[in-house]
Write an enzyme that holds these catalytic residues in place. Structure first.
Site, PDB file in Angstrom:
ATOM      1  N   ASP A  32      -6.828  -5.939  -3.486  1.00 61.00           N
ATOM      2  CA  ASP A  32      -8.156  -6.370  -3.861  1.00 61.00           C
ATOM      3  C   ASP A  32      -8.304  -7.706  -4.161  1.00 61.00           C
ATOM      4  O   ASP A  32      -9.511  -8.151  -4.661  1.00 61.00           O
ATOM      5  CB  ASP A  32      -8.796  -5.551  -5.135  1.00 61.00           C
ATOM      6  CG  ASP A  32      -7.913  -5.593  -6.213  1.00 61.00           C
ATOM      7  OD1 ASP A  32      -6.769  -6.363  -6.354  1.00 61.00           O
ATOM      8  OD2 ASP A  32      -8.272  -4.949  -7.220  1.00 61.00           O
ATOM      9  N   GLU A  52      -1.019  -9.400 -16.219  1.00 63.60           N
ATOM     10  CA  GLU A  52      -1.142  -8.340 -15.186  1.00 63.60           C
ATOM     11  C   GLU A  52      -0.289  -8.600 -14.053  1.00 63.60           C
ATOM     12  O   GLU A  52       0.186  -9.626 -13.667  1.00 63.60           O
ATOM     13  CB  GLU A  52      -2.621  -8.389 -14.777  1.00 63.60           C
ATOM     14  CG  GLU A  52      -3.835  -8.081 -16.003  1.00 63.60           C
ATOM     15  CD  GLU A  52      -3.788  -6.969 -16.198  1.00 63.60           C
ATOM     16  OE1 GLU A  52      -3.180  -5.811 -15.801  1.00 63.60           O
ATOM     17  OE2 GLU A  52      -4.499  -6.729 -17.579  1.00 63.60           O
ATOM     18  N   ASP A  97      -2.226  -8.171  -4.916  1.00 58.96           N
ATOM     19  CA  ASP A  97      -2.956  -6.807  -4.747  1.00 58.96           C
ATOM     20  C   ASP A  97      -3.860  -6.766  -3.429  1.00 58.96           C
ATOM     21  O   ASP A  97      -4.782  -7.945  -3.434  1.00 58.96           O
ATOM     22  CB  ASP A  97      -3.733  -6.485  -6.004  1.00 58.96           C
ATOM     23  CG  ASP A  97      -2.845  -5.561  -7.085  1.00 58.96           C
ATOM     24  OD1 ASP A  97      -1.637  -5.220  -6.722  1.00 58.96           O
ATOM     25  OD2 ASP A  97      -3.347  -5.391  -8.198  1.00 58.96           O
ATOM     26  N   TRP A 155      -7.597   5.876  -6.309  1.00 61.69           N
ATOM     27  CA  TRP A 155      -6.593   6.679  -6.567  1.00 61.69           C
ATOM     28  C   TRP A 155      -7.115   7.938  -6.734  1.00 61.69           C
ATOM     29  O   TRP A 155      -8.176   8.068  -7.502  1.00 61.69           O
ATOM     30  CB  TRP A 155      -5.553   6.276  -7.591  1.00 61.69           C
ATOM     31  CG  TRP A 155      -4.400   5.372  -7.204  1.00 61.69           C
ATOM     32  CD1 TRP A 155      -4.806   4.135  -6.799  1.00 61.69           C
ATOM     33  CD2 TRP A 155      -3.221   5.569  -6.642  1.00 61.69           C
ATOM     34  NE1 TRP A 155      -3.850   3.165  -6.313  1.00 61.69           N
ATOM     35  CE2 TRP A 155      -2.941   4.176  -6.369  1.00 61.69           C
ATOM     36  CE3 TRP A 155      -2.317   6.737  -6.524  1.00 61.69           C
ATOM     37  CZ2 TRP A 155      -1.463   4.166  -5.794  1.00 61.69           C
ATOM     38  CZ3 TRP A 155      -1.287   6.551  -6.179  1.00 61.69           C
ATOM     39  CH2 TRP A 155      -0.683   5.261  -5.666  1.00 61.69           C
ATOM     40  N   TRP A 200       0.750  -1.451  -0.088  1.00 64.72           N
ATOM     41  CA  TRP A 200      -0.262  -0.141   0.022  1.00 64.72           C
ATOM     42  C   TRP A 200       0.900   1.208  -0.175  1.00 64.72           C
ATOM     43  O   TRP A 200       1.569   1.405   1.059  1.00 64.72           O
ATOM     44  CB  TRP A 200      -0.925  -0.011   1.138  1.00 64.72           C
ATOM     45  CG  TRP A 200      -2.029   1.034   1.124  1.00 64.72           C
ATOM     46  CD1 TRP A 200      -1.942   2.452   1.778  1.00 64.72           C
ATOM     47  CD2 TRP A 200      -3.165   1.247   0.111  1.00 64.72           C
ATOM     48  NE1 TRP A 200      -3.072   2.902   1.294  1.00 64.72           N
ATOM     49  CE2 TRP A 200      -3.552   2.465   0.140  1.00 64.72           C
ATOM     50  CE3 TRP A 200      -3.459   0.428  -0.975  1.00 64.72           C
ATOM     51  CZ2 TRP A 200      -4.780   3.011  -0.600  1.00 64.72           C
ATOM     52  CZ3 TRP A 200      -4.393   0.957  -1.778  1.00 64.72           C
ATOM     53  CH2 TRP A 200      -5.062   1.983  -1.799  1.00 64.72           C
TER      54      TRP A 200
END
Length: 329
Positions: free
Chosen positions: A223, A253, A221, A329, A49
């Site tokens: 998420d 990705e 990630d 963001w 993060w």
């Protein structure tokens, strides 16, 4: 030997595990065989993060986004509870206040297997290169062409950028450390996964004594939602990444990167590309082109087949949940 797609689905889904004495399965791509290397149940999980706006958090809040639309802190805590025998690292960066750093300490105290790792406390210098060297190499390349083939406009830009490198900031790493966008996040993700287990051991965090500095890590990630233990994972030559699929079109990705060792040659290949270009991108070049170079992908191969070969997916991970909401963001 199994086909690449079947091996990845079978083993990544954790529905089987090879015994220590069993020979490793192999998969093929571009005429070469690769062992499905194990990533064991002690391999640490890494989240990240990087906070561009730490002032948006209130008093007593851990400065990791945790809203209904983006419950990233909850996802990390949930992963730590489910994978309670693994170390869960969180690489963080941002202009955090003293009070916010105390909240990170409280998070570690409450969840003993969560380790907050500050980007500025990690030695990434072995991956650095002087910006001036990158510019000079590109300038010399242009100057080596016959006058009729030179891009004089680009040459002028390169010379100007070389002159404008700030004093004391002649560093690829420092240039990314000062950014506050996605490339800031992406660049240091690549370096963190390159360090693998060393990211955890060199910071001196308690509870990391069983992690090998030469070992790998499982980057996810925030998420990505873990629903149950991941078990032993297997990856071709010890690396796999998340693959997105949109209208039957696949793409590599960086939302999940799993490696079985530090300094994986595919990521080192990507770093070499990053060090050779003045306009390199940590996602497209550092991950995508690095993987393609390492596994000898070319336009002669089917891109979807390559994506199937390198894909990381797992029945106990719900991937890319932020695709259903607006960007955080």
């Amino acid at each position: 030997m199994l086909s690449p797609l079947n091996v990845l689905q079978f083993n990544f889904r954790g529905e089987t595990a090879l015994s220590d004495s069993a020979p490793l399965q192999t998969v093929s791509f571009a005429g070469k065989d690769y062992s499905m290397e194990p990533i064991d149940e002690k391999t640490p999980i890494l989240f990240q993060w990087f906070e561009a706006r730490p002032e948006r958090y209130g008093k007593g809040e851990v400065p990791i986004l945790n809203t209904k639309e983006h419950p990233y802190l909850s996802n990390i805590i949930n992963a730590a509870k489910i994978e309670n025998e693994r170390v869960i690292g969180v690489l963080v960066d941002g202009d955090f206040t003293y009070e916010q750093r105390k909240e990170f300490l409280s998070l570690e105290d409450e969840h003993q297997n969560i380790k907050i790792i500050y980007r500025e406390n990690v030695d990434f210098s072995m991956y650095d290169k002087k910006l001036s060297d990158i510019y000079l190499e590109n300038i010399h390349e242009q100057e080596s062409y016959p006058a009729s083939e030179r891009d004089n406009y680009l040459l002028g830009l390169l010379r100007e950028e070389l002159k404008n490198i700030p004093y004391g900031k002649d560093s690829l790493i420092e240039s990314y450390a000062e950014k506050r966008g996605h490339t800031w996040f992406d660049f240091f993700r690549n370096l963190a996964v390159l360090k693998g287990g060393g990211l955890f051991t060199e910071t001196g965090k308690t509870g990391c004594h069983n992690i090998s500095p030469c070992g790998g890590c499982i980057y996810l990630d925030a998420d990505m939602i873990i629903t149950d233990k991941l078990g032993v994972l297997y990856a071709p030559d010890g690396i796999a990444v998340y693959v997105d699929c949109n209208d039957n079109r696949k793409s590599l990705e960086n939302g999940a990167i799993v490696v079985n060792r530090s300094n994986h040659p595919a990521l080192l290949a990507g770093l070499d590309i990053m060090k050779s270009k003045v306009d390199a991108h940590p996602y497209y070049d550092g991950v995508g082109k690095g993987l393609k170079r390492h596994f000898n992908y070319s336009s002669l191969q089917d891109y979807n087949v390559f994506c199937n070969f390198i894909e990381f997916k797992h029945k106990n991970i719900i991937p890319n949940t932020s695709m259903y909401t607006n960007s955080s963001w």
